[in-house]
Every structure is written in C-alpha cells, then in structure tokens.
Design a protein around this motif. Structure first.
Motif, PDB file in Angstrom:
ATOM      1  N   SER A   1       0.719  -1.121   0.137  1.00 21.03           N
ATOM      2  CA  SER A   1       0.011   0.038   0.138  1.00 21.03           C
ATOM      3  C   SER A   1       0.884   1.085  -0.123  1.00 21.03           C
ATOM      4  O   SER A   1       2.161   1.189   0.680  1.00 21.03           O
ATOM      5  CB  SER A   1      -0.965  -0.091   1.347  1.00 21.03           C
ATOM      6  N   ASN A   2       0.390   2.216  -0.779  1.00 22.99           N
ATOM      7  CA  ASN A   2       1.320   3.428  -0.798  1.00 22.99           C
ATOM      8  C   ASN A   2       0.434   4.630  -0.225  1.00 22.99           C
ATOM      9  O   ASN A   2      -0.773   4.639  -0.791  1.00 22.99           O
ATOM     10  CB  ASN A   2       1.587   3.627  -2.179  1.00 22.99           C
TER      11      ASN A   2
ATOM     12  N   SER B   1       5.437   3.822   0.361  1.00 26.07           N
ATOM     13  CA  SER B   1       4.900   2.450   0.333  1.00 26.07           C
ATOM     14  C   SER B   1       5.270   1.656   1.668  1.00 26.07           C
ATOM     15  O   SER B   1       6.446   1.598   2.205  1.00 26.07           O
ATOM     16  CB  SER B   1       5.296   1.744  -0.830  1.00 26.07           C
ATOM     17  N   VAL B   2       4.353   0.790   2.008  1.00 26.06           N
ATOM     18  CA  VAL B   2       4.572  -0.013   3.069  1.00 26.06           C
ATOM     19  C   VAL B   2       4.453  -1.411   2.442  1.00 26.06           C
ATOM     20  O   VAL B   2       3.460  -1.827   1.932  1.00 26.06           O
ATOM     21  CB  VAL B   2       3.660   0.082   4.271  1.00 26.06           C
ATOM     22  N   ILE B   3       5.605  -2.290   2.717  1.00 26.24           N
ATOM     23  CA  ILE B   3       5.545  -3.496   2.114  1.00 26.24           C
ATOM     24  C   ILE B   3       5.915  -4.350   3.190  1.00 26.24           C
ATOM     25  O   ILE B   3       6.605  -4.386   4.040  1.00 26.24           O
ATOM     26  CB  ILE B   3       7.134  -3.621   1.097  1.00 26.24           C
TER      27      ILE B   3
ATOM     28  N   LEU C   1       6.145  -2.786  -7.925  1.00 25.41           N
ATOM     29  CA  LEU C   1       4.839  -2.334  -7.465  1.00 25.41           C
ATOM     30  C   LEU C   1       5.126  -0.974  -7.021  1.00 25.41           C
ATOM     31  O   LEU C   1       4.317   0.030  -7.077  1.00 25.41           O
ATOM     32  CB  LEU C   1       4.164  -3.399  -6.713  1.00 25.41           C
ATOM     33  N   HIS C   2       5.983  -0.707  -6.046  1.00 22.22           N
ATOM     34  CA  HIS C   2       6.412   0.541  -5.501  1.00 22.22           C
ATOM     35  C   HIS C   2       6.420   1.529  -6.636  1.00 22.22           C
ATOM     36  O   HIS C   2       6.055   2.628  -6.607  1.00 22.22           O
ATOM     37  CB  HIS C   2       7.627   0.318  -4.632  1.00 22.22           C
ATOM     38  N   ALA C   3       7.302   1.267  -7.464  1.00 23.93           N
ATOM     39  CA  ALA C   3       7.417   2.173  -8.763  1.00 23.93           C
ATOM     40  C   ALA C   3       6.097   2.689  -9.466  1.00 23.93           C
ATOM     41  O   ALA C   3       5.649   3.816  -9.734  1.00 23.93           O
ATOM     42  CB  ALA C   3       8.400   1.481  -9.798  1.00 23.93           C
ATOM     43  N   LEU C   4       5.287   1.766  -9.638  1.00 23.21           N
ATOM     44  CA  LEU C   4       4.054   1.638 -10.330  1.00 23.21           C
ATOM     45  C   LEU C   4       3.000   2.730  -9.480  1.00 23.21           C
ATOM     46  O   LEU C   4       2.430   3.532  -9.964  1.00 23.21           O
ATOM     47  CB  LEU C   4       3.505   0.522 -10.517  1.00 23.21           C
ATOM     48  N   ALA C   5       2.973   2.404  -8.224  1.00 23.16           N
ATOM     49  CA  ALA C   5       2.198   3.011  -7.108  1.00 23.16           C
ATOM     50  C   ALA C   5       2.687   4.518  -7.254  1.00 23.16           C
ATOM     51  O   ALA C   5       1.891   5.146  -7.464  1.00 23.16           O
ATOM     52  CB  ALA C   5       2.365   2.495  -5.597  1.00 23.16           C
TER      53      ALA C   5
ATOM     54  N   SER D   1      -3.342   0.745  -3.154  1.00 23.25           N
ATOM     55  CA  SER D   1      -3.152  -0.859  -2.936  1.00 23.25           C
ATOM     56  C   SER D   1      -2.939  -1.530  -4.159  1.00 23.25           C
ATOM     57  O   SER D   1      -4.010  -1.527  -4.861  1.00 23.25           O
ATOM     58  CB  SER D   1      -4.303  -1.398  -1.942  1.00 23.25           C
ATOM     59  N   LEU D   2      -1.910  -2.133  -4.216  1.00 24.14           N
ATOM     60  CA  LEU D   2      -1.494  -2.805  -5.371  1.00 24.14           C
ATOM     61  C   LEU D   2      -1.094  -4.286  -5.108  1.00 24.14           C
ATOM     62  O   LEU D   2      -0.478  -4.613  -3.970  1.00 24.14           O
ATOM     63  CB  LEU D   2      -0.252  -2.223  -6.202  1.00 24.14           C
ATOM     64  N   GLU D   3      -1.670  -5.291  -5.810  1.00 25.09           N
ATOM     65  CA  GLU D   3      -1.268  -6.684  -5.899  1.00 25.09           C
ATOM     66  C   GLU D   3      -0.907  -7.219  -7.214  1.00 25.09           C
ATOM     67  O   GLU D   3      -1.635  -6.636  -8.190  1.00 25.09           O
ATOM     68  CB  GLU D   3      -1.985  -7.343  -4.990  1.00 25.09           C
TER      69      GLU D   3
END
Lengths: 195, 195
Positions: free
Chosen positions: A37-38, A48-50, B91-95, B119-121
């Motif tokens: 989630s960002n 972002s939290v990973i 995913l971080h880059a995309l978010a 939120s990305l998955e």
C-alpha cells in the motif's frame, strides 16, 4: 569421498531442489501474490509499506517489521529529492530481477559467478508525461542494460547466463511485454480512512 | 485583489507552467535520461547506486550523495529478506508514478486533493521463473490497483484524476504496454572492474 557444494552463488541448491520437487507434486504452491500500500504525502513525495505476501501455500508473515520505501522527484521535476523517483525504482527493480534470475539459474546449472555489475539507462521525452504531444509515450522510449559478468566461465557460458536473465526474470518479462493492469477506484472513502 | 494559489497539492504551478513554456520553445529540454548501476552482493541480494541523470538540457548533478537501494528475496525464495524484492519494487514504482501523475495533473487542473492511498497486488506463478512450464510467463499474470482518493471533488472529477494516472504515468505506460529493452554484455570485464 562425497563432495558437497550445496551452496553456489549464495543459493542453497538443496532448498532450490526441494522447492522444485514440491511444486511438481503440488503445483498450487507456485502461486505467489505480492502487494503493497502506498500513501501520498505531498507533491511528488509518497511512501509505500511493504510487508506480507502470499506464497508456497499460505500467507507469509515472517517479516516482523514492514519495509518503508519512498518515492520523490528531483528539484527540476518540482520535487524535494528525498528519494529516487519511480522511473529510477523501475530500473532498480529491473536490475535486481535480471541479476537474481542470472544468479539462481546459474547456480542450478553449477555455474559459479564471481561478480555481476549492471548499468541501466532509459530515455524519456517529458512531453509524453506532460500531455503536450499525444504521439509521445509517457514512458521510456527504450531501456539499455549493460552487464559485466565476472567468473571462470567461457564466453558461451556467460551468454547462457545472460539469457537466463532475459528468459526467466519476472520484471524483465513484464517491462518488455507488458501486463494487464486493472485500476479501480473506491469512491466511498471517508476522510478518516484516507488520512 | 489578486488571489495567488501558486501551490496546489504541493506542486508549484508557476514552475510547472514555466517548464511547459520552456519545452514549447525548446523541445529538446524534454529529453531525460535516468540511469543506475547495480552490483550483485550474494544470492538474491544486490544493491543499486542512483545519482545523476540528464534532463532539462544538461546533466543534473545536484544530488550530493547517491541513493543506495537494495533488493533481496524473502526466506521462502532463498534470500535473507533484508529488503523488498524486485517484484515489490516494481509495484512501488507503479504506485508512486500513478500517484504523482494524478497529483501533478490534478494541480494543473486546479483540483485540490486531500489524500491518496493506493493498494497494489500482483499474482505470479513461480513455475514461470523456475522454467518448469514454458507456457507460464515469469512475470505477474495481472496487477490490480485500488485507489482511494479523498477531497472535495465530484465523482466525475475523481474519475478524471484517476484517468490522469493511467494516461500520463510513465511507469503505468511501460508496465501495461512494454518497452524495447536492449541487453548487452561486456565480455572483457577484468576481475578488478567487477569487484
């Protein structure tokens, strides 16, 4: 007389072999779900939290504390330059994924690598992002990856290892081929949730 | 009587407008080149050094110290879990890129945003990476992005802002469409250079 070289390139071959055996027996163990989630902070800065992910048959919650990673933009792109920007993180993901794919597959083939250095660059025309020219894509026009591979290996083996990167790297696959992305908006956000 | 709202969403509108004016006058200023070098450490662990880039007509060397960012793999993927893995960084880059694209373009349209959470998955079948099934891609099968957008905005304006993200985000463009990637190997690496 038994010679055990169970770790090559930092990869535990016994555990790699166990994973493959398990997946042959139970293909559903190969399903992984990565996520994050960002949260937007201000301007070009966001965080972002990973933490958890799904894999090998269940939720993996072994990470005790989450990774917190930020994006920012350099000053010339109106940011505060506290972190790399998303394009640099894309290159970071690509570099790391190519490298790990080479390292793991080389290990599986018994190829010992002494060093890998990659240099990546991407060219971009900002008119795409700014929406000034509909014919110009927002993203990189192309990406160039240079690989320095060091080890007691023939040129042919080095080429084979580089091909492991381009054939098996998940990020290389996605960046070169594209992925279906579904985008949905939650319209019912309460201020408390978004804060 | 002049009302100055020169900063919206943390974006300096005067500077954004200056950039656009400059690029109309000198389109070559829109050329950017982002880059990094990455060094393998061991197993799934590697490290990127991110510093200078080219943009706005010249080399940008305003970053005094480089950003150092690592990739690792979680234990179940035979790593030491010191950092997010490359898929999580993608995913971080995309978010981050979707968010910044929404924020900047919303600012340019005078839309004030109070909060964005994404939120990305992504779902992945590890058989692709492992090379156990040639019909399975190494990368994510699909990515899902959920956006929570908060602000004094109509649903239509919120939809417009989300569309700024999907239309103008460089990383979204690349991840959905793909980019030509050129991969070259330097075969003449001396051990000293690679170290």
């Amino acid at each position: 007389m038994e010679k055990t070289t169970s770790v090559i390139n930092g990869v535990n071959l016994k555990r790699l072999s166990d994973i493959i055996t398990l997946i042959y027996a139970q293909p559903e163990l190969a399903h992984f779900n990565f996520r994050l989630s960002n949260q937007w902070v201000d301007g070009g800065y966001n965080q972002s939290v990973i933490k958890d992910f799904y894999g090998a048959g269940g939720e993996d919650t072994t990470r005790e504390t989450p990774f917190i990673v930020s994006n920012d933009e350099p000053e010339v792109l109106l940011g505060t330059d506290l972190s790399p920007n998303p394009l640099e993180f894309l290159l970071h993901a690509l570099a790391g994924c190519i490298t790990t794919s080479m390292v793991y597959h080389a290990a599986a083939h018994g190829y010992k690598i002494d060093g890998i250095k990659t240099s990546l660059e991407g060219n971009l025309d900002l008119k795409g992002f700014l929406g000034l020219d509909g014919d110009i894509r927002p993203g990189f026009k192309e990406i160039h990856i240079r690989i320095d591979l060091d080890g007691d290996l023939t040129d042919q083996q080095k080429e084979e290892i580089v091909q492991f990167g381009s054939s098996f790297s998940p990020v290389f696959d996605m960046v070169t081929t594209g992925v279906p992305v579904r985008l949905s908006m939650n319209k019912k956000t309460s201020p408390a949730e978004a804060a």
